[in-house]
Motif scaffolding. Structure first.
Motif, PDB file in Angstrom:
ATOM      1  N   MET B   1       1.226  -0.976  -0.239  1.00 57.18           N
ATOM      2  CA  MET B   1       0.258   0.364   0.380  1.00 57.18           C
ATOM      3  C   MET B   1       0.704   1.261  -0.434  1.00 57.18           C
ATOM      4  N   THR B   2       0.555   2.539  -0.584  1.00 58.70           N
ATOM      5  CA  THR B   2       1.388   3.570  -0.739  1.00 58.70           C
ATOM      6  C   THR B   2       0.910   4.346   0.908  1.00 58.70           C
ATOM      7  N   PRO B   3       2.359   5.037   0.758  1.00 62.71           N
ATOM      8  CA  PRO B   3       2.391   6.345   1.841  1.00 62.71           C
ATOM      9  C   PRO B   3       0.241   6.966   2.360  1.00 62.71           C
ATOM     10  N   HIS B   4      -0.034   7.476   0.908  1.00 63.65           N
ATOM     11  CA  HIS B   4      -1.952   7.597   1.327  1.00 63.65           C
ATOM     12  C   HIS B   4      -2.754   6.286   0.332  1.00 63.65           C
ATOM     13  N   LEU B   5      -3.900   7.569   1.096  1.00 64.91           N
ATOM     14  CA  LEU B   5      -4.864   6.860  -0.116  1.00 64.91           C
ATOM     15  C   LEU B   5      -4.751   6.923  -1.596  1.00 64.91           C
ATOM     16  N   THR B   6      -4.877   6.093  -2.457  1.00 68.69           N
ATOM     17  CA  THR B   6      -5.178   6.896  -4.238  1.00 68.69           C
ATOM     18  C   THR B   6      -6.346   7.516  -4.015  1.00 68.69           C
ATOM     19  N   HIS B   7      -6.651   7.902  -5.418  1.00 66.61           N
ATOM     20  CA  HIS B   7      -8.210   8.509  -5.264  1.00 66.61           C
ATOM     21  C   HIS B   7      -9.251   7.627  -5.332  1.00 66.61           C
ATOM     22  N   GLU B   8      -8.943   6.187  -5.783  1.00 65.56           N
ATOM     23  CA  GLU B   8     -10.073   5.183  -6.639  1.00 65.56           C
ATOM     24  C   GLU B   8     -10.386   4.806  -4.631  1.00 65.56           C
ATOM     25  N   GLN B   9      -9.313   3.831  -4.163  1.00 64.12           N
ATOM     26  CA  GLN B   9      -8.923   3.853  -2.672  1.00 64.12           C
ATOM     27  C   GLN B   9     -10.003   4.261  -1.483  1.00 64.12           C
ATOM     28  N   LEU B  10      -9.874   6.364  -1.689  1.00 65.92           N
ATOM     29  CA  LEU B  10     -10.826   6.633  -0.801  1.00 65.92           C
ATOM     30  C   LEU B  10     -12.455   7.043  -1.839  1.00 65.92           C
ATOM     31  N   CYS B  11     -12.123   6.702  -2.773  1.00 66.11           N
ATOM     32  CA  CYS B  11     -13.764   6.367  -3.411  1.00 66.11           C
ATOM     33  C   CYS B  11     -14.123   4.665  -2.822  1.00 66.11           C
ATOM     34  N   ASP B  12     -13.291   4.119  -3.086  1.00 66.20           N
ATOM     35  CA  ASP B  12     -14.828   2.770  -2.615  1.00 66.20           C
ATOM     36  C   ASP B  12     -14.641   3.081  -1.497  1.00 66.20           C
ATOM     37  N   HIS B  13     -13.879   3.893   0.278  1.00 64.69           N
ATOM     38  CA  HIS B  13     -14.190   3.600   1.205  1.00 64.69           C
ATOM     39  C   HIS B  13     -15.492   5.221   1.176  1.00 64.69           C
ATOM     40  N   LEU B  14     -15.215   5.870  -0.044  1.00 64.64           N
ATOM     41  CA  LEU B  14     -16.958   6.935   0.483  1.00 64.64           C
ATOM     42  C   LEU B  14     -17.652   5.934  -0.012  1.00 64.64           C
ATOM     43  N   LEU B  15     -17.805   5.482  -1.452  1.00 63.51           N
ATOM     44  CA  LEU B  15     -19.126   4.792  -1.351  1.00 63.51           C
ATOM     45  C   LEU B  15     -19.586   4.178  -0.631  1.00 63.51           C
ATOM     46  N   ASN B  16     -18.535   2.941   0.346  1.00 62.85           N
ATOM     47  CA  ASN B  16     -19.305   2.023   0.556  1.00 62.85           C
ATOM     48  C   ASN B  16     -19.857   1.193   0.662  1.00 62.85           C
ATOM     49  N   SER B  17     -19.370   1.151  -1.121  1.00 59.54           N
ATOM     50  CA  SER B  17     -20.514  -0.453  -1.014  1.00 59.54           C
ATOM     51  C   SER B  17     -20.261  -1.971  -1.100  1.00 59.54           C
ATOM     52  N   THR B  18     -21.261  -2.116  -0.711  1.00 61.40           N
ATOM     53  CA  THR B  18     -21.194  -4.163  -0.187  1.00 61.40           C
ATOM     54  C   THR B  18     -20.300  -4.592  -0.602  1.00 61.40           C
ATOM     55  N   PRO B  19     -18.653  -5.329  -0.107  1.00 58.92           N
ATOM     56  CA  PRO B  19     -18.669  -6.132  -1.013  1.00 58.92           C
ATOM     57  C   PRO B  19     -18.668  -7.512  -1.731  1.00 58.92           C
ATOM     58  N   GLN B  20     -18.118  -7.543  -2.656  1.00 55.20           N
ATOM     59  CA  GLN B  20     -18.850  -8.440  -4.172  1.00 55.20           C
ATOM     60  C   GLN B  20     -18.182  -9.633  -3.402  1.00 55.20           C
ATOM     61  N   ALA B  21     -16.948  -9.914  -2.332  1.00 54.35           N
ATOM     62  CA  ALA B  21     -16.548 -11.006  -2.221  1.00 54.35           C
ATOM     63  C   ALA B  21     -15.449 -10.876  -1.382  1.00 54.35           C
ATOM     64  N   ALA B  22     -15.171 -11.736  -0.859  1.00 55.88           N
ATOM     65  CA  ALA B  22     -14.517 -12.074   0.703  1.00 55.88           C
ATOM     66  C   ALA B  22     -13.040 -11.209  -0.064  1.00 55.88           C
ATOM     67  N   HIS B  23     -12.695 -11.131  -0.826  1.00 58.46           N
ATOM     68  CA  HIS B  23     -10.835 -10.471  -1.312  1.00 58.46           C
ATOM     69  C   HIS B  23     -11.637  -8.919  -1.044  1.00 58.46           C
ATOM     70  N   GLU B  24     -12.591  -8.895  -1.597  1.00 53.28           N
ATOM     71  CA  GLU B  24     -13.173  -7.293  -1.480  1.00 53.28           C
ATOM     72  C   GLU B  24     -13.069  -6.767   0.165  1.00 53.28           C
ATOM     73  N   SER B  25     -14.056  -7.901   0.325  1.00 57.38           N
ATOM     74  CA  SER B  25     -14.498  -6.877   2.598  1.00 57.38           C
ATOM     75  C   SER B  25     -13.411  -7.250   3.153  1.00 57.38           C
ATOM     76  N   GLY B  26     -12.115  -8.021   2.498  1.00 54.62           N
ATOM     77  CA  GLY B  26     -10.923  -7.390   3.426  1.00 54.62           C
ATOM     78  C   GLY B  26      -9.991  -6.179   2.627  1.00 54.62           C
ATOM     79  N   ARG B  27      -9.965  -5.873   1.116  1.00 57.92           N
ATOM     80  CA  ARG B  27      -9.361  -4.765   0.905  1.00 57.92           C
ATOM     81  C   ARG B  27     -10.205  -3.439   1.519  1.00 57.92           C
ATOM     82  N   LEU B  28     -11.171  -3.683   2.056  1.00 61.81           N
ATOM     83  CA  LEU B  28     -12.070  -2.191   2.307  1.00 61.81           C
ATOM     84  C   LEU B  28     -11.392  -1.972   3.882  1.00 61.81           C
ATOM     85  N   GLU B  29     -11.277  -3.627   4.678  1.00 62.29           N
ATOM     86  CA  GLU B  29     -10.861  -3.526   6.115  1.00 62.29           C
ATOM     87  C   GLU B  29      -9.510  -3.009   6.702  1.00 62.29           C
TER      88      GLU B  29
END
Lengths: 198, 173
Positions: B1-29
């Motif tokens: 992981m980069t020192p700071h969140l990328t735009h997409e990572q920040l957006c993913d957290h902001l959108l707070n979408s329901t994780p579709q798979a287990a690896h997505e859930s881990g990524r959001l965590e």
């Protein structure tokens, strides 16, 4: 083949459609449950209250006239949103709409919308700054592409889930996400620029 | 992981979408953990999130206001007394039509004949009295202009003229 069987094969959709009940049969309750949300989306998209009212009414009229096509594969909210999006697209792509948009004074200005900023306890200065920032966000949203704007408003005004947006717009989920990334990138850029200047 | 969140990572957290798979859930965590630890990313996220929340609030408040206004207009129109709509527009249209007919009728009736060789002669005959009266009028104007005292001020030239009674009254007093 018997006459009955032939008739059934020739008009396969007519008999079930005539008998199948849809949620739109009770149109009053559908309207009561969804009209404010549909109006909010259309108003945010068009920024013209009268036109938003007209298209809201047309959305429910079309939902009623095409109710037999509703198969229950998506929610009523998604179905209505899909109709509203189609009406919005049809309307905004006409040359007449574009002409009147250029010369019209009916569209509400971004600063006027920002006046609805809820800040009951804050000071006048902070309210002005927040109002200016909000006006810039509205301006940025206005400048987004039609599809980006629709996806953005469905997510951040109507609070729809991404799969619902994908169903309503007919776009793949990944495309919905990329539209949101781009819309948010534009807003972040503008937002950060104003924060630095203020 | 980069020192700071990328735009997409920040957006993913902001959108707070329901994780579709287990690896997505881990990524959001992992993103949540980063936001807990990194104050810069946390501030960036909080600022954008707040702006979007306020944006939603303004949209909701605005649409509620417009909705209520439309309802109020509809109610007031329903409660307004019925006006006699049938008579007034009919009367106005009749008056307008009569005006148009009266204005255009003289033009329609008075059509000048097509130009013929005789027309100039007729014009000369009819124009002669007009020319004479024009000349008389101009002469009168010239006389008025050339006179030393303008005609409206002629009574002032002789103050006693036309006021015998007044002077007698003054003497009596």
């Amino acid at each position: 083949m018997s006459t009955d069987a032939l008739a059934t094969n020739l008009i396969p959709d007519m008999q079930p459609a005539a008998t199948a009940a849809t949620p739109f049969d009770d149109l009053d309750s559908v309207v009561a449950a969804h009209q404010k949300r549909i109006f909010r989306f259309l108003l945010s998209s068009l920024r013209e209250p009268d036109l938003a009212h007209t298209l809201t009414q047309e959305t429910f009229l079309r939902a009623w006239t095409t109710r037999n096509a509703f198969r229950g594969e998506c929610s009523v909210a998604t179905w209505l949103t899909r109709i509203a999006l189609n009406l919005l697209r049809d309307h905004t792509r006409t040359q007449r709409f574009r002409f009147w948009r250029r010369v019209s004074t009916f569209a509400v200005d971004a600063t006027e919308i920002a006046a609805f900023l809820p800040h009951p306890d804050s000071s006048l200065d902070s309210r002005l700054i927040a109002s200016e920032q909000m006006a810039l966000i509205w301006q940025t949203v206005t400048k987004l592409s039609e599809r980006q704007r629709s996806v953005f408003l469905l997510r951040f005004v109507d609070e729809m889930e991404l799969p619902e947006i994908a169903s309503a717009t007919g776009l793949p989920l990944s495309t919905v996400k990329s539209h949101l990334y781009r819309a948010l990138a534009a807003i972040r850029t503008r937002h950060n620029a104003t924060r630095e200047t203020l | 992981m980069t020192p700071h969140l990328t735009h997409e990572q920040l957006c993913d957290h902001l959108l707070n979408s329901t994780p579709q798979a287990a690896h997505e859930s881990g990524r959001l965590e992992l993103l949540r953990e980063h936001l807990r630890d990194c104050s810069i990313c946390a501030a960036d996220f909080a600022s954008l999130n707040e702006s979007l929340t306020v944006f939603r609030s303004t949209a909701t408040a605005w649409s509620t206001r417009e909705w209520n206004r439309a309802k109020a207009n509809a109610v007031s129109q329903r409660l307004a007394p019925a006006r006699p709509r049938s008579f007034m527009p009919a009367a106005l249209w009749t008056a307008a039509a009569a005006l148009v007919v009266s204005a255009t009728l003289p033009f329609a009736l008075h059509r000048t004949p097509p130009a013929t060789p005789k027309t100039p002669v007729a014009v000369v005959h009819t124009a002669t009295p007009t020319n004479q009266s024009d000349e008389a009028l101009l002469e009168e104007v010239n006389e008025t202009l050339s006179s030393s005292i303008p005609s409206p001020m002629e009574p002032l030239d002789d103050p006693t003229a036309g006021r015998p009674n007044q002077s007698n009254n003054q003497r009596k007093n």
